[in-house]
Design an enzyme around this catalytic site. Sequence first.
Site, PDB file in Angstrom:
ATOM      1  N   ASP A 582       0.788  -1.233   0.000  1.00  0.00           N
ATOM      2  CA  ASP A 582       0.000   0.000   0.000  1.00  0.00           C
ATOM      3  C   ASP A 582       0.824   1.289   0.000  1.00  0.00           C
ATOM      4  O   ASP A 582       0.281   2.351  -0.298  1.00  0.00           O
ATOM      5  CB  ASP A 582      -0.945   0.011   1.209  1.00  0.00           C
ATOM      6  CG  ASP A 582      -2.131  -0.916   1.008  1.00  0.00           C
ATOM      7  OD1 ASP A 582      -2.414  -1.271  -0.151  1.00  0.00           O
ATOM      8  OD2 ASP A 582      -2.768  -1.295   2.005  1.00  0.00           O
ATOM      9  N   ARG A 662     -19.477  -8.240  -2.697  1.00  0.00           N
ATOM     10  CA  ARG A 662     -18.627  -8.140  -1.509  1.00  0.00           C
ATOM     11  C   ARG A 662     -18.419  -6.671  -1.178  1.00  0.00           C
ATOM     12  O   ARG A 662     -17.902  -5.909  -1.973  1.00  0.00           O
ATOM     13  CB  ARG A 662     -17.272  -8.802  -1.781  1.00  0.00           C
ATOM     14  CG  ARG A 662     -16.188  -8.600  -0.726  1.00  0.00           C
ATOM     15  CD  ARG A 662     -14.868  -9.054  -1.334  1.00  0.00           C
ATOM     16  NE  ARG A 662     -13.751  -9.031  -0.421  1.00  0.00           N
ATOM     17  CZ  ARG A 662     -12.930  -8.012  -0.237  1.00  0.00           C
ATOM     18  NH1 ARG A 662     -13.148  -6.870  -0.883  1.00  0.00           N
ATOM     19  NH2 ARG A 662     -11.894  -8.102   0.583  1.00  0.00           N
TER      20      ARG A 662
END
Length: 729
Positions: A582, A662
């Site tokens: 990230d 989801r």
Amino acid sequence: MFRLLQWLPLLLLLPPPGSPEPPGLAPLSAGAPPQAPDLLYADGLRAYAAGAWAPAVALLREALRSRAALGRARLDCGARCAAEPGAALPASPGPDSGPGAARGAWEPLLLRAALRRAECLTQCGARRLGPGGAARLRVGSALQDAFRRREPYNYLQRAYYQLKKLDLAAAAAHTFFVANPTHLQMREDMAKYRRMSGVRPQSFRDLETPPYWQAAYDTGLELLGHQEAALALPWLEEALQESLAQVESCRAGCEGPEEQQKAEEEAEGTGSSGGLYEAIAGHWIGVLRCRQRCVGDTATRPGRSFPVPDFLPSQLRRLHEAHAQGNLSQAVENVLSVLLFYPEDEAARKALDQYQAQLGEPRPGLGPREDIQRFVLRSLGEKRQLYYAMEHLGASFKDPDPWTPAAFIPEALREKLREDREKTPWDREPPQPKPLTHWKDVLLLEGVTLTQDARQLNGSERAVLDGLLTPAECGVLLQLAKDAAESGARSGYQGRRSPHTPHERFEGLTVLKAAQLARAGVVGSQGAQLLLEVSERVRSLTQAYFSPDRPLHLSFTHLVCRSAIEGEQAQRMDLSHPVHADNCVLDPDTGECWREPPAYTYRDYSGLLYLNDDFQGGHLFFTEPNALTVTAQVRPRCGRLVAFSSGVENPHGVWAVTRGRRCSLALWHTWAPEHGEQEWTEAKELLQEPEKEEGEGMPSRDPAPEPPSHRLQRVQDKAGKPPRVREEL
């Protein structure tokens, strides 16, 4: 009217409507001297910002071509003038030369040769580039960086799209994306182009001439891997020759006026002043530093931040290994060339002994390759001068090569340089996970339990916590996502196919967009308020768990839903989200992760809070830095938080969602308050304001497919130069 007249000459250079576009970026003004690339680029950005797409294309293309012509002219003129009679620099006086007439005569010879070389370069530049030569076309460092990042193609793809030239739009987008593989907006644009009926697969081509050594070297390695040494040799040899040629081209650029400008700026910044010889030395040091960087610049592939390690020696190793299966004399030449870089290399010495034993009788004529020998001797001579300047003139120099002999480094500098080389971002031991009992006092939120710690997840700084949301709260947030999606006013990826896979749809909602929709009455205010509260709940818990002594700030909050597209899941092989880290750019081939732009380098901790589990697939998984070895995976469920540090220690991805929808809340945290999420504060203030009149703040709705979109921001530089347009992700 004036602007139209200003751009009219370039408009006339464009092909008429309906005519076939030349492949790539063919010359528009053959025979005409190139114009200043910086002025062309600035005018092109102004035309782009004004929506004048055709002039923008013409100007940006001409800027690219002018820069390329400038580079070719410098290389050709430099080689021609170096061979000009009377322009050769005299040899420096030997150590035995005294202060007499012979030594005194060397200085005028040097200056006379320099004047003749300058005269030759000036005349050649004027012939090739027009009046003023290279000095008129100097390209500043900021513009050089923009061209290196291929920024013109980012604007070209949008302009081509507006001109309905989809083939060239896709090619320009691909050209930019090759050098910027983590640019999220361009990744989305590329996905849009692939879905357009007028765009063919062959449209995605690189309009920049790629460094040819890459294709040749990669082909040679592939053939070597298939034990096809005879077929690999021509490719490997071509890669080496092209590498050396590109290094020479780079070195020619080091003598341009830009390097002189850099030296002058550095001198002004340090407040240094000097006479003739100090100025000559300062400029020469700048040229030498630039030349030493050329191997690294050549070895850096588009889209990468670091060069191929041991660029030339690694190619020589492959060559001697390939020649060993046929031509032992050539194998000896190449392995001796490796030893020029690393005289104590055990593997190379062992290979040399083996080759000589197979050859039998001694062959005194065999030696290192002449091209490599010239390269090494020249490079070492430049390094010697740079280290002298470091020791005696206070100059700075960071040696890019690990093979520089220690004898070339002054003894006073060796220890400091050794310490600098040994310093790496990973020289600290990772924090050890604390036992479960330690967190009993941390998990004060009612119902929150630590399900798995880092040790159970086979990693470091990872945790799974359950109970952050009740089923009712999950339902409120799911309804918020559904209402926002049905309103047509989503943020993120507008509910279209995911940028990461064509088999799923992706919807995203930020906290500010949720607050705006709530104010407009499109979604319930309860859901928008809960979104704010939950994000703060996750932040406080993440800080308490991972960073109790250092405050964490929310950096970005995103309510994300991924939905499987029915009928496209059979035999599906891709992921919902590829493996990544990230806050750095992960290179699975080397296991390295580069914490530098375009990565979100300020992110320190990440979190994923699940809202449902009524779908198939979609599990989060962690891997080794090779992006292949799975170390742990987490099954989604309502109220489950997966929290982890954002760096190379936690590469992760998401398995494909093969059925259902989801939804989760993705959150990133930072130690840097300047990177705090301003939208979170704006959303909180907006939700606290009294109700406004009905309809105020209602978002616009456009059902038509969006073209590749970019927000433009004008940036004024310190020198007051023409404003530069910058892309925002």
